[in-house]
Enzyme design. Structure first.
Site, mmCIF file in Angstrom:
data_model
loop_
_atom_site.group_PDB
_atom_site.id
_atom_site.type_symbol
_atom_site.label_atom_id
_atom_site.label_comp_id
_atom_site.label_asym_id
_atom_site.label_seq_id
_atom_site.Cartn_x
_atom_site.Cartn_y
_atom_site.Cartn_z
ATOM 1 C CD GLU A 253 -8.867 -0.308 3.861
ATOM 2 O OE1 GLU A 253 -8.258 -0.086 4.999
ATOM 3 O OE2 GLU A 253 -8.667 0.567 2.890
ATOM 4 C CG ASN B 10 -1.786 1.083 1.294
ATOM 5 O OD1 ASN B 10 -1.814 1.974 0.482
ATOM 6 N ND2 ASN B 10 -2.688 0.974 2.316
ATOM 7 N N GLY C 277 -12.319 6.637 10.273
ATOM 8 C CA GLY C 277 -10.799 6.814 10.504
ATOM 9 C C GLY C 277 -10.348 8.146 10.304
ATOM 10 C CG ASN C 278 -6.506 11.108 9.476
ATOM 11 O OD1 ASN C 278 -7.075 11.941 10.236
ATOM 12 N ND2 ASN C 278 -5.556 11.573 8.753
ATOM 13 N NE ARG D 251 -9.149 13.749 3.223
ATOM 14 C CZ ARG D 251 -8.992 12.527 3.147
ATOM 15 N NH1 ARG D 251 -10.117 12.123 2.633
ATOM 16 N NH2 ARG D 251 -8.024 11.725 3.265
ATOM 17 C CB ILE E 233 -13.010 7.045 14.539
ATOM 18 C CG1 ILE E 233 -11.827 8.126 14.591
ATOM 19 C CG2 ILE E 233 -14.114 7.524 15.440
ATOM 20 C CD1 ILE E 233 -12.266 9.441 13.817
ATOM 21 C CG HIS F 37 -13.422 3.248 6.356
ATOM 22 N ND1 HIS F 37 -12.857 2.210 6.217
ATOM 23 C CD2 HIS F 37 -12.506 4.125 6.562
ATOM 24 C CE1 HIS F 37 -11.488 2.362 6.170
ATOM 25 N NE2 HIS F 37 -11.298 3.945 6.454
ATOM 26 C CG HIS G 189 -12.426 4.838 2.829
ATOM 27 N ND1 HIS G 189 -13.247 5.808 3.162
ATOM 28 C CD2 HIS G 189 -11.162 4.931 2.975
ATOM 29 C CE1 HIS G 189 -12.270 6.676 3.979
ATOM 30 N NE2 HIS G 189 -11.053 6.032 3.692
ATOM 31 N NE ARG H 170 -5.890 1.917 -0.216
ATOM 32 C CZ ARG H 170 -6.129 3.398 0.504
ATOM 33 N NH1 ARG H 170 -4.898 3.764 1.124
ATOM 34 N NH2 ARG H 170 -7.071 4.190 0.528
HETATM 35 P P1 AMP Z 1 -7.152 5.108 10.728
HETATM 36 O O1 AMP Z 1 -7.279 6.201 9.627
HETATM 37 O O2 AMP Z 1 -8.198 4.098 10.434
HETATM 38 O O3 AMP Z 1 -5.978 4.521 11.253
HETATM 39 O O4 AMP Z 1 -8.002 5.835 12.217
HETATM 40 C C1 AMP Z 1 -7.237 7.118 12.653
HETATM 41 C C2 AMP Z 1 -8.028 7.717 13.793
HETATM 42 O O5 AMP Z 1 -8.640 6.585 14.514
HETATM 43 C C3 AMP Z 1 -7.505 8.773 14.731
HETATM 44 O O6 AMP Z 1 -8.605 9.726 14.676
HETATM 45 C C4 AMP Z 1 -7.426 8.062 15.920
HETATM 46 O O7 AMP Z 1 -7.481 8.799 16.974
HETATM 47 C C5 AMP Z 1 -8.513 7.087 16.006
HETATM 48 N N1 AMP Z 1 -7.841 5.812 16.753
HETATM 49 C C6 AMP Z 1 -6.853 4.847 16.094
HETATM 50 N N2 AMP Z 1 -6.656 3.832 17.001
HETATM 51 C C7 AMP Z 1 -7.274 4.123 18.197
HETATM 52 C C8 AMP Z 1 -7.518 3.624 19.516
HETATM 53 N N3 AMP Z 1 -6.956 2.637 19.701
HETATM 54 N N4 AMP Z 1 -8.379 4.400 20.428
HETATM 55 C C9 AMP Z 1 -8.833 5.612 20.110
HETATM 56 N N5 AMP Z 1 -9.092 6.071 18.911
HETATM 57 C C10 AMP Z 1 -8.353 5.289 17.912
#
Ligand code: AMP
Length: 402
Positions: A384, A7, A209-210, A240, A331, A207, A179, A90
């Site tokens: 993924e 990736n 995440g960030n 964003r 998240i 989904h 995604h 990816r």
């Molecule tokens: P990702 O893009 O899927 O890696 O997700 C990133 C987001 O998930 C960030 O806002 C992190 O704060 C949140 N996050 C990731 N791991 C944890 C965790 N163990 N506990 C709480 N929030 C998390």
């Protein structure tokens, strides 16, 4: 069979080597800060770790380092690189062209190149990764898995923007969605858990995440998703904005004299959770600040969850019957507060969270709905890489490589 999943981000390469079809991760790691003097290499295999800081000029050199580690006499996972039968990549944008994963040939590479204007941050890195993998793993079957592919089943009423039709015909401006590999993975996993056929489920997959997106899945296929022509549309994200009135952009450019590139930076890098809270794009930091009484951090959480709820409501209407709501990614998997607030007040629609189960569910595959909930609510950690490894395994097998 050994399958390597790659990736490539704009300055990073994440990789995982799988033993398939057992879904076992044999080795994994990441090369970060590519293009810098202090790039970072992290590799691990069965508890053996390798961490290094060194100069890495480009993705090709990054992949050369990975290939060397994979055959290292002590830390390596294979004796020879030709024991890696397939490499799965990816690829963020596959346009309207790719409705599923593809074995990479010259035509596929040409198309990925053609789609660079649609994903200027991602597709160039993805292509560089493919070219490097062809160099260092010449014996392997190379497979591309597109983030957009799962969403190619979205019907025209949902993918067309209400702008002059010629914009679509001439420039292919439409909703693509992203995604897709993650939404597909959790949708298939839900069907497996429930013992149903993969095309016999109606779902809302979140989904978070960030980057964040939400998808309506009807009979196992994506029929609507929140990200659009680019990953900027839809939910509030780490940096964003998600949905805003496009009129704001003209106001900033025409009345306040901002350059389009400045507005682009504001909406993509300085908005969302960090823009509202002023604290961070990381949800953990925002929750911590909110718990200490920071009002803007509290407001960022409220706005984030409100937007998720608003989309869930509209996808309930789009789908009619919903079997499950799934939360995934950083998240979605780890923040019970988001799941609770996003579903608060939806009891009339048959959506009832078990607060205890929700509170205790952290990054594990688990049902979090109460027994009275008509719609099942699940946390399903996304994978993924495994989805890419599975697709690559199937193609590699079909090529007679065992
Ligand atoms: P990702 O893009 O899927 O890696 O997700 C990133 C987001 O998930 C960030 O806002 C992190 O704060 C949140 N996050 C990731 N791991 C944890 C965790 N163990 N506990 C709480 N929030 C998390």
């Amino acid at each position: 069979m050994n399958i390597l999943v790659i990736n490539c981000g704009s300055s990073s390469i994440k990789f995982k080597l799988f033993e398939m079809p057992d879904n076992v991760v044999v080795a994994s790691g990441i090369v970060e800060k590519i293009g810098n003097k202090d790039a970072i290499v992290k590799y691990s295999k069965n508890g053996i770790n390798h961490n290094e800081v060194r100069e890495i000029y480009n993705h090709s050199q990054g992949l050369e380092i990975i290939s060397t580690l994979l055959v290292d006499r002590v830390k390596g996972a294979v004796k020879n690189l030709n024991e890696i039968q397939g490499v799965g990549h990816r690829v963020v944008h596959g346009g309207e062209e790719f409705t599923g994963s593809m074995i990479i040939d010259e035509k596929v590479k040409e198309k990925i190149k053609e789609f660079i204007p649609l994903a200027p941050l991602h597709n160039p890195a993805n292509l560089e990764g493919i070219l490097a993998a062809e160099k260092y793993f010449p014996e392997s079957v190379q497979v591309a898995c597109f983030d957009t592919a799962f969403h190619t089943t979205i019907p025209v009423v949902a993918y067309l923007y209400a702008i002059p039709y010629s914009m679509y015909e001439k420039y292919k401006i439409r909703r693509y969605g992203f995604h897709g590999t993650s939404h597909r993975y959790v949708a298939r996993r839900f069907a497996q858990i429930m013992g149903r056929h993969k095309y016999d489920v109606n779902l809302i997959t979140c989904h978070l995440g960030n980057g964040c997106s939400i998808t309506a899945v009807k009979n196992g296929k994506s029929i609507e998703t929140s990200m659009g022509f680019t990953p900027l549309e839809g939910l509030v994200m780490g940096t964003r904005s998600g949905d805003i009135d496009p009129g704001v952009i003209f106001y900033l450019v025409e009345n306040l004299g901002m350059k389009p590139s400045e507005v682009n930076k504001i909406l993509n890098k300085e908005s969302g959770l960090i823009g509202i809270s002023g604290v961070s794009n990381d949800f953990r930091n925002i929750v911590e600040s909110a718990s200490k009484g920071n009002k803007m951090a509290q407001l960022a959480i409220e706005i984030f969850c409100y937007r998720v709820k608003k989309y869930i409501g509209s996808y309930l209407a789009v789908l009619g019957r919903v079997d499950g709501i799934i939360f995934t990614a950083g998240i979605g998997e780890n923040q019970p507060i988001v799941r609770e607030k996003s579903l608060e007040g939806l009891e009339e629609f048959g959506i009832i969270v078990d607060k205890g189960k929700n509170q205790n569910c952290l990054a594990t595959e688990q049902e979090i709905s109460s027994s009275e909930s008509k719609i099942k609510i699940f946390v399903i950690p996304t994978n993924e890489e495994l989805a890419i490894a599975s697709d690559t395994y199937e193609f590699t097998k079909s090529k007679g490589k065992f």
